[in-house]
Scaffold this motif. Sequence first.
Motif, PDB file in Angstrom:
ATOM      1  N   UNK A 544       0.835  -1.182   0.004  1.00  0.00           N
ATOM      2  CA  UNK A 544       0.075   0.066  -0.041  1.00  0.00           C
ATOM      3  C   UNK A 544       0.624   1.075  -0.148  1.00  0.00           C
ATOM      4  N   UNK A 545       2.157   1.077   0.191  1.00  0.00           N
ATOM      5  CA  UNK A 545       3.007   2.123   0.172  1.00  0.00           C
ATOM      6  C   UNK A 545       3.067   3.160  -1.163  1.00  0.00           C
ATOM      7  N   UNK A 546       3.300   4.171  -1.233  1.00  0.00           N
ATOM      8  CA  UNK A 546       3.320   4.977  -2.499  1.00  0.00           C
ATOM      9  C   UNK A 546       4.356   4.770  -3.499  1.00  0.00           C
ATOM     10  N   UNK A 547       4.155   4.417  -4.691  1.00  0.00           N
ATOM     11  CA  UNK A 547       5.348   4.249  -5.740  1.00  0.00           C
ATOM     12  C   UNK A 547       4.798   4.606  -6.922  1.00  0.00           C
ATOM     13  N   UNK A 548       5.793   4.937  -7.877  1.00  0.00           N
ATOM     14  CA  UNK A 548       5.368   5.022  -9.253  1.00  0.00           C
ATOM     15  C   UNK A 548       5.962   4.072 -10.310  1.00  0.00           C
ATOM     16  N   UNK A 549       5.875   3.999 -11.439  1.00  0.00           N
ATOM     17  CA  UNK A 549       6.287   3.153 -12.385  1.00  0.00           C
ATOM     18  C   UNK A 549       7.708   2.793 -12.392  1.00  0.00           C
ATOM     19  N   UNK A 550       8.538   4.037 -12.091  1.00  0.00           N
ATOM     20  CA  UNK A 550      10.026   3.883 -12.243  1.00  0.00           C
ATOM     21  C   UNK A 550      10.488   2.860 -10.860  1.00  0.00           C
ATOM     22  N   UNK A 551       9.711   2.643 -10.053  1.00  0.00           N
ATOM     23  CA  UNK A 551      10.083   1.964  -8.765  1.00  0.00           C
ATOM     24  C   UNK A 551       9.855   0.408  -8.952  1.00  0.00           C
ATOM     25  N   UNK A 552       8.947   0.077  -9.882  1.00  0.00           N
ATOM     26  CA  UNK A 552       8.626  -1.330 -10.196  1.00  0.00           C
ATOM     27  C   UNK A 552       9.813  -2.253 -10.412  1.00  0.00           C
ATOM     28  N   UNK A 553      10.500  -2.073 -11.487  1.00  0.00           N
ATOM     29  CA  UNK A 553      11.617  -2.995 -11.556  1.00  0.00           C
ATOM     30  C   UNK A 553      12.564  -3.096 -10.611  1.00  0.00           C
ATOM     31  N   UNK A 554      13.081  -1.933  -9.996  1.00  0.00           N
ATOM     32  CA  UNK A 554      14.118  -1.988  -8.886  1.00  0.00           C
ATOM     33  C   UNK A 554      13.566  -2.682  -7.766  1.00  0.00           C
ATOM     34  N   UNK A 555      12.113  -2.679  -7.388  1.00  0.00           N
ATOM     35  CA  UNK A 555      11.595  -3.335  -6.661  1.00  0.00           C
ATOM     36  C   UNK A 555      11.873  -5.056  -6.988  1.00  0.00           C
ATOM     37  N   UNK A 556      11.568  -5.342  -8.164  1.00  0.00           N
ATOM     38  CA  UNK A 556      11.503  -6.707  -8.491  1.00  0.00           C
ATOM     39  C   UNK A 556      13.126  -7.268  -8.342  1.00  0.00           C
ATOM     40  N   UNK A 557      14.096  -6.253  -8.779  1.00  0.00           N
ATOM     41  CA  UNK A 557      15.524  -6.608  -8.577  1.00  0.00           C
ATOM     42  C   UNK A 557      15.813  -6.968  -7.271  1.00  0.00           C
ATOM     43  N   UNK A 558      14.973  -6.285  -6.184  1.00  0.00           N
ATOM     44  CA  UNK A 558      15.286  -6.580  -4.663  1.00  0.00           C
ATOM     45  C   UNK A 558      14.819  -7.723  -4.439  1.00  0.00           C
ATOM     46  N   UNK A 559      13.519  -8.075  -4.687  1.00  0.00           N
ATOM     47  CA  UNK A 559      12.742  -9.541  -4.422  1.00  0.00           C
ATOM     48  C   UNK A 559      13.872 -10.613  -4.887  1.00  0.00           C
ATOM     49  N   UNK A 560      14.520 -10.216  -6.070  1.00  0.00           N
ATOM     50  CA  UNK A 560      15.527 -11.308  -6.547  1.00  0.00           C
ATOM     51  C   UNK A 560      16.698 -11.431  -5.953  1.00  0.00           C
ATOM     52  N   UNK A 561      17.257 -10.566  -5.159  1.00  0.00           N
ATOM     53  CA  UNK A 561      18.270 -10.263  -4.534  1.00  0.00           C
ATOM     54  C   UNK A 561      19.500 -10.164  -5.054  1.00  0.00           C
ATOM     55  N   UNK A 562      19.316  -9.519  -6.220  1.00  0.00           N
ATOM     56  CA  UNK A 562      20.396  -8.942  -6.932  1.00  0.00           C
ATOM     57  C   UNK A 562      21.615  -8.025  -6.553  1.00  0.00           C
ATOM     58  N   UNK A 563      22.688  -8.347  -6.753  1.00  0.00           N
ATOM     59  CA  UNK A 563      23.775  -7.117  -6.548  1.00  0.00           C
ATOM     60  C   UNK A 563      24.183  -6.459  -8.118  1.00  0.00           C
TER      61      UNK A 563
END
Length: 656
Positions: A544-563
């Motif tokens: 429910x936190x505020x995000x825009x489209x530009x945050x979507x893929x960095x968030x996915x990369x975070x879920x994948x635990x990428x460096x």
Amino acid sequence: MKKIFLSRYGLLLSTIIIYIITSFLIRLTLSIISFHNLDGHVYNMLCTFAIGLCYDITVALFIITFYNVYLLFFPTRFIGSIADKILTFFILIVTLFITYFSSIAEFPFWDEFGSRFNFIAVDYLIYTYEVIENIKESYPLPLLIGGLLLLVVLTLFLLNKKKIFQAVFTYKMPFKKRLVASSALLATTVLLGVFLTNKNAEFSKNTTVNELSKNGIFSFFAAFRSNELDYDTFYLTLPQHSAYTILKKELVQENQGYVSTDFDAISRITNGNWQPVQYPNIILVTIESFSAEFLSAFGNKKNITPNYDSLANESIFFKNMYATGTRTVRGMEALTLSVPPTPGNSIVRRPNNKNIFSIGTVLKEKGYQLNFIYGGDGYFDNMNTFFGGQGFDIIDRDRGNPLSDNIDTQRFPIQDNEVSFENAWGICDEDIYKQSIKNADSEFQQNKPFFQFIMTSSNHKPYTFPNGKIDLPQGNRDGAVKYTDYALGKFINQAKTKPWFKNTVFVIVADHCASSAGKWEINIEKHRIPAIIYNLNHQNTQIDRLVSQIDLMPTLFGYLNWNYQSSFYGKDINQTKIGDERAFIGNYRTLGLLKGNIFTQLNDKKRVTQFRWNERSKTMSEVKDTSNRFLITQTIACYQTASERFKKGRMKEKQH
């Protein structure tokens, strides 16, 4: 006055009056249609029509300029000749047809965008196939053209009845008198053309009022002249050092560190957490005009998105996400480049956009094969050039445009025998998903992870799709939405039968909302879109936190635990401190940042305005509180640096 009309210049003056009356009726009708978006002040409405009259007179004078010059130089002795009559009627008929056609064309454009013609209309002129086919499929073209011609004939009949033609072809006006009359008209035309700009119409804080004040044709040519907007020329700026200091504090997250200590270097190392690193296949589905308001999760009671609603319940569901812009290319820009919407045209459509640091850069470093899949001709909106320039292979519909092949990547045209249904914007969503599955099957055999960027188009006017798929008729938005949802559900079910499904993550998001019109220059609620991450380790959560489209893929990369090394402006929402959430929202000329309930808005007059956003009532009220000053500098810093970085080529992969 009657004597003037019964002269050699009678037809010219009549044409001016006809145009002004037609424009007045258009403005009046649009005002009635948009009454719910007006502020209701009588003074503002009087100003709207008074200012509008100035634009209408200016355009009328420009329209008759050619005829004015003709009247000036046509020899006196040939007035009333066959040649004079043929040329006069030809000029008049063309002028009247253009006048009436442009007036009628304003209605569908207003319905779609809530504005007069802007450089969306200018852009569309480049892509004649899509536009002409869309008009043919959306409207009864023979009936429309027949009606316009009938209107032209009726106008000629009335002018003849008033004996205008008789006067024009019999009044042997001397050259000296014609020189005085024509020179006066030309001088007035030039003066108005030089000193009147579209900005003169923006007297109100209500964007609908301002748009009604304008003239469609005038706005069209104004947009043609100002397609690009230089940030430093038109917007508030900060000293470069200050701008980057603010930006770097804004961008860095707890799991990141800057690569360089240079004040203007924003590249940083992102570290994954202790969990295992994942490299699943990723399919990013970008759905055309898929507003949040269509979903039951946002209060829709029509049940037109049952498949998306069901997927959302099994996914990471972003319920407070906003599109950065109002067009497909803005959504593409945000999702691939993860940058704010810089003023003017999207980076997708600009020159020198090859090899920009993007999600493609990160994915290529991780060994992914990149594919852009689009059901129309990717020449449209420069899509092929942009995605090809970021290392994507192209799968699109080949319409024989040689410029579509002028890309430095592989292109795989969709063949006729692979298409079951097609309209102006491309093949139907079912067919585009078949291309996705075909490509995924092929990539799976190569034993390397793949990434697909899919752009759908069925939820675009004329809202046509294959028969017998859903229980709603074609030709309206609800039907198109329900078919779009049907095709998505069918795609996921087909994907589940494939061996690559268990190791494939689906990111499903809208490119922008169905419309963005409203009382304010930027209507925040008309930017709210849904987004889900599906099939990621069976995760099921709601963000429910505020995000825009530009945050979507960095968030996915975070879920994948990428460096990875990043110069994105977008952030992983799970690494963002409470209170630091923000969303970038813009519309070509106006740039904004929503943080908390404060929306900071920059315009191209070097002005800043702040509003308090009430999410419950969907309204904004202007804020005068100076305590929000930091949000102003933060907004300026983000947009100023993003514009500067693209302009100077600093977004390039090797320079990020």
